[in-house]
Every structure is written in C-alpha cells, then in structure tokens.
Design an enzyme around this catalytic site. Structure first.
Site, PDB file in Angstrom:
ATOM      1  N   LYS A   1       0.838  -1.218  -0.115  1.00 20.84           N
ATOM      2  CA  LYS A   1      -0.035  -0.050  -0.032  1.00 20.84           C
ATOM      3  C   LYS A   1       1.022   1.168   0.057  1.00 20.84           C
ATOM      4  O   LYS A   1       0.704   2.196  -0.620  1.00 20.84           O
ATOM      5  CB  LYS A   1      -1.039  -0.052   1.152  1.00 20.84           C
ATOM      6  CG  LYS A   1      -1.919  -1.220   1.277  1.00 20.84           C
ATOM      7  CD  LYS A   1      -3.000  -1.148   2.458  1.00 20.84           C
ATOM      8  CE  LYS A   1      -2.320  -1.068   3.698  1.00 20.84           C
ATOM      9  NZ  LYS A   1      -1.829  -2.493   4.112  1.00 20.84           N
TER      10      LYS A   1
ATOM     11  N   ARG B   1      -9.555   0.611   8.805  1.00 20.93           N
ATOM     12  CA  ARG B   1      -9.168  -0.858   9.201  1.00 20.93           C
ATOM     13  C   ARG B   1     -10.251  -1.744   9.901  1.00 20.93           C
ATOM     14  O   ARG B   1      -9.964  -2.871  10.168  1.00 20.93           O
ATOM     15  CB  ARG B   1      -7.827  -0.905  10.150  1.00 20.93           C
ATOM     16  CG  ARG B   1      -6.479  -0.975   9.427  1.00 20.93           C
ATOM     17  CD  ARG B   1      -5.572  -0.888  10.298  1.00 20.93           C
ATOM     18  NE  ARG B   1      -4.193  -1.581   9.941  1.00 20.93           N
ATOM     19  CZ  ARG B   1      -3.363  -0.686   9.578  1.00 20.93           C
ATOM     20  NH1 ARG B   1      -3.599   0.482   9.078  1.00 20.93           N
ATOM     21  NH2 ARG B   1      -2.337  -1.458   9.281  1.00 20.93           N
TER      22      ARG B   1
ATOM     23  N   ARG C   1      11.346  -6.340   4.978  1.00 23.47           N
ATOM     24  CA  ARG C   1      11.132  -5.079   4.739  1.00 23.47           C
ATOM     25  C   ARG C   1      11.994  -4.102   5.629  1.00 23.47           C
ATOM     26  O   ARG C   1      12.094  -4.159   6.792  1.00 23.47           O
ATOM     27  CB  ARG C   1       9.448  -4.514   5.150  1.00 23.47           C
ATOM     28  CG  ARG C   1       9.094  -3.142   4.658  1.00 23.47           C
ATOM     29  CD  ARG C   1       7.815  -2.805   4.535  1.00 23.47           C
ATOM     30  NE  ARG C   1       7.084  -2.826   5.888  1.00 23.47           N
ATOM     31  CZ  ARG C   1       5.656  -2.510   6.095  1.00 23.47           C
ATOM     32  NH1 ARG C   1       5.060  -2.366   4.926  1.00 23.47           N
ATOM     33  NH2 ARG C   1       5.062  -2.979   7.152  1.00 23.47           N
TER      34      ARG C   1
ATOM     35  N   ARG D   1      11.015  -1.650  11.122  1.00 25.07           N
ATOM     36  CA  ARG D   1      10.168  -1.310  12.149  1.00 25.07           C
ATOM     37  C   ARG D   1       9.971  -2.133  12.978  1.00 25.07           C
ATOM     38  O   ARG D   1      10.107  -3.200  12.832  1.00 25.07           O
ATOM     39  CB  ARG D   1       8.539  -1.087  11.185  1.00 25.07           C
ATOM     40  CG  ARG D   1       8.451   0.121  10.434  1.00 25.07           C
ATOM     41  CD  ARG D   1       7.479   0.058   9.304  1.00 25.07           C
ATOM     42  NE  ARG D   1       6.083  -0.475  10.314  1.00 25.07           N
ATOM     43  CZ  ARG D   1       4.894  -0.289   9.556  1.00 25.07           C
ATOM     44  NH1 ARG D   1       4.810   0.292   8.431  1.00 25.07           N
ATOM     45  NH2 ARG D   1       3.853  -0.962   9.915  1.00 25.07           N
TER      46      ARG D   1
ATOM     47  N   ARG E   1      -0.371  -9.065  13.742  1.00 22.28           N
ATOM     48  CA  ARG E   1      -0.863  -8.170  12.563  1.00 22.28           C
ATOM     49  C   ARG E   1      -1.779  -8.848  11.481  1.00 22.28           C
ATOM     50  O   ARG E   1      -2.973  -8.541  11.026  1.00 22.28           O
ATOM     51  CB  ARG E   1       0.115  -7.239  11.878  1.00 22.28           C
ATOM     52  CG  ARG E   1       0.718  -6.276  13.036  1.00 22.28           C
ATOM     53  CD  ARG E   1       1.858  -5.707  12.411  1.00 22.28           C
ATOM     54  NE  ARG E   1       1.817  -4.662  11.118  1.00 22.28           N
ATOM     55  CZ  ARG E   1       2.915  -4.753  10.419  1.00 22.28           C
ATOM     56  NH1 ARG E   1       4.030  -5.177  10.636  1.00 22.28           N
ATOM     57  NH2 ARG E   1       2.736  -3.860   9.266  1.00 22.28           N
TER      58      ARG E   1
HETATM   59  P1  AMP Z   1       0.598   0.608   9.153  1.00 22.82           P
HETATM   60  O1  AMP Z   1       1.900   1.450   8.807  1.00 22.82           O
HETATM   61  O2  AMP Z   1      -0.420   1.282   8.373  1.00 22.82           O
HETATM   62  O3  AMP Z   1       1.032  -0.737   9.032  1.00 22.82           O
HETATM   63  O4  AMP Z   1       0.063   0.803  10.558  1.00 22.82           O
HETATM   64  C1  AMP Z   1       1.226   0.271  11.652  1.00 22.82           C
HETATM   65  C2  AMP Z   1       0.276   0.431  12.991  1.00 22.82           C
HETATM   66  O5  AMP Z   1      -0.338   1.478  13.013  1.00 22.82           O
HETATM   67  C3  AMP Z   1      -0.847  -0.858  13.016  1.00 22.82           C
HETATM   68  O6  AMP Z   1      -0.346  -1.987  13.295  1.00 22.82           O
HETATM   69  C4  AMP Z   1      -1.735  -0.383  13.967  1.00 22.82           C
HETATM   70  O7  AMP Z   1      -1.245  -0.515  15.380  1.00 22.82           O
HETATM   71  C5  AMP Z   1      -1.367   1.385  13.808  1.00 22.82           C
HETATM   72  N1  AMP Z   1      -2.580   1.563  12.607  1.00 22.82           N
HETATM   73  C6  AMP Z   1      -2.299   2.498  11.463  1.00 22.82           C
HETATM   74  N2  AMP Z   1      -3.452   2.677  11.160  1.00 22.82           N
HETATM   75  C7  AMP Z   1      -4.644   2.172  11.950  1.00 22.82           C
HETATM   76  C8  AMP Z   1      -6.062   2.216  11.831  1.00 22.82           C
HETATM   77  N3  AMP Z   1      -6.573   2.840  10.736  1.00 22.82           N
HETATM   78  N4  AMP Z   1      -6.560   1.971  12.962  1.00 22.82           N
HETATM   79  C9  AMP Z   1      -5.987   1.326  14.131  1.00 22.82           C
HETATM   80  N5  AMP Z   1      -4.794   1.297  14.138  1.00 22.82           N
HETATM   81  C10 AMP Z   1      -3.926   1.753  13.227  1.00 22.82           C
END
Ligand code: AMP
Length: 223
Positions: free
Chosen positions: A17, A93, A132, A165, A176
């Site tokens: 994404k 999400r 990654r 990360r 996740r």
């Molecule tokens: P991402 O970079 O999109 O993979 O997000 C990393 C982490 O941020 C996720 O595993 C969640 O802990 C938190 N996070 C990001 N977006 C959301 C969302 N829309 N709702 C809840 N937690 C989020």
C-alpha cells in the site's frame, strides 16, 4: 473544477500500500494520508498520542477506533484535502472506522471513495514484512531481498539511516495478520456490497502492480 478524488487502499500489511500510495498521489495530485505514518510521527515526537499508540503498535494491535477516527476526521476537514482530494492508506481498518469515514466524507462534502483492494497471499506478505526495511530520513520503503539494503545502511535517495520497524518482527507480524483477517478483511465485503471495490492482484514487481492499479483507477476516475 473536477471533484477531488477519495481513494482508499485496502490490503494486508505488506501488500504494498505504501509503495503504491506514493505513485498514486503523484498521478492524481491528491494528499497521502497514512494513519500508520501519522502515528509513527506521534511516537517519534513523543506526544501524548504517540505514547498511547506505541503500546498497541509494538504489539501489532490496532490503536483504538475513537483515537484513529479523531485524527482522520481532523485531517479530512483541512482545506488542502477539500481542494486536492485524498488517498487513505491504512484507514479504515475496522467496520466502525468505515462507517465513521462515510459520515465524515458526507460532512465535508467529499465524494464516495474508490477502494483499491490489493490482493496478495498471507505467505507472501509474511515474507515481505520480515524483509522490509525503511529509511528514517525520507520514509522510502525497501526490501532486503530486493535491494539488499539492511539495518544501518544509508538510504540511496537521502543518505538517511535504514531501519526495521518494530512491528515488522516475527511476533508482531503474526499478530498483525490475525488482526487483519479478523477486523480489516471484512471491509472488502463492506465496500463490495456498495459497488466501490476495484480488485487488483498485488503480486509481481512494483511496476507491474502499479500498471494494474493505475489501469483500474483510471477506469473509475479518468486521467
Ligand atoms: P501501518 O503503517 O498502516 O501498517 O500501521 C502500523 C500500525 O499503526 C498498525 O499495526 C496499528 O497499530 C496502527 N494503525 C495504523 N492505522 C490504523 C488504523 N486505521 N486503526 C488502528 N490502528 C492503526
């Protein structure tokens, strides 16, 4: 003036994404709103939001809906979003977030979203996430097996430090994926039933996936 687009990128963690988001915003001129990036920014800045979010993020869990919905609502109300449109990366999400988003878009007079579902197998995303790597300077996304860049190397674009990360470690990845399957995957059906989904096969090179994403988007949005 044409209506500014609202584009949602759906897909498992590691579906690509973030990588595709950068290209889509270049093409459509809309703003890139990544809740993950916003939350990581808050964690690095040591804000109250960051302190709260970090515990959930490190465990691979979702930050509570009301917190994330609040930050997205504030961002979508800003004038630049109204003018240029937005690409949402990592939001919604959960079904509650999708409902809240629908209400916010109506409130701020933005159109119904176009939802790109980036489809990839669980086996593939676990492999991609564990290899990654990211740049602390410019946020570029790399992969150990693709570019050979590892923790401590210098970013070829900005010379920033390459890091992994915390939530790309094995235990958090498993959590996740569980969270994705239980809470986020149902959004495909949610948007499908509203006729808003564009399904894209997200396996292959960045370029070939990008060709499919752009072809699907231009059918719906033109351009
Ligand atoms: P991402 O970079 O999109 O993979 O997000 C990393 C982490 O941020 C996720 O595993 C969640 O802990 C938190 N996070 C990001 N977006 C959301 C969302 N829309 N709702 C809840 N937690 C989020």
């Amino acid at each position: 003036m044409a209506t500014p687009p609202v584009i949602i990128l759906l897909g498992a963690p590691g579906a690509g994404k973030g990588t595709q988001a950068k290209r889509i915003v270049e093409r459509y001129g809309c703003l890139h709103v990544s809740t993950g990036d916003m939350l990581r920014g808050a964690v690095s800045a040591g804000t109250e939001l960051g302190t709260l979010a970090k515990q959930f993020m490190d465990a691979g869990e979702l930050v509570p809906d009301e917190v994330v919905i609040g930050i997205v609502r504030d961002r979508l109300a800003e004038a630049d979003v109204q003018k240029r449109g937005v690409l949402l990366d990592g939001f919604p999400r959960t079904l509650a977030q999708a409902d809240a988003l629908g209400a916010v878009l109506e409130e701020v007079s933005l159109p119904l979203p176009v939802v790109v579902d980036m489809q990839v197998s669980e086996e593939e995303v676990v492999q991609r996430l564990s290899t990654r790597r990211m740049c602390r300077g410019c946020g570029s996304i790399y992969n150990l097996s693709r570019e050979g860049l590892d923790v401590g190397d210098a970013c070829p674009k900005c010379a920033g430090e390459i890091y992994q990360r915390d939530d790309d470690r094995a235990e958090a990845i498993r959590e996740r994926m569980k969270v994705y399957n239980a809470q986020t995957a149902p959004l495909v059906e949610y948007y499908q039933s509203r006729g808003l989904i564009l399904a894209v096969c997200a396996v292959g090179s960045v370029e070939s996936v990008n060709d499919c994403v752009m072809a699907a988007l231009s059918e719906r949005l033109g351009g």
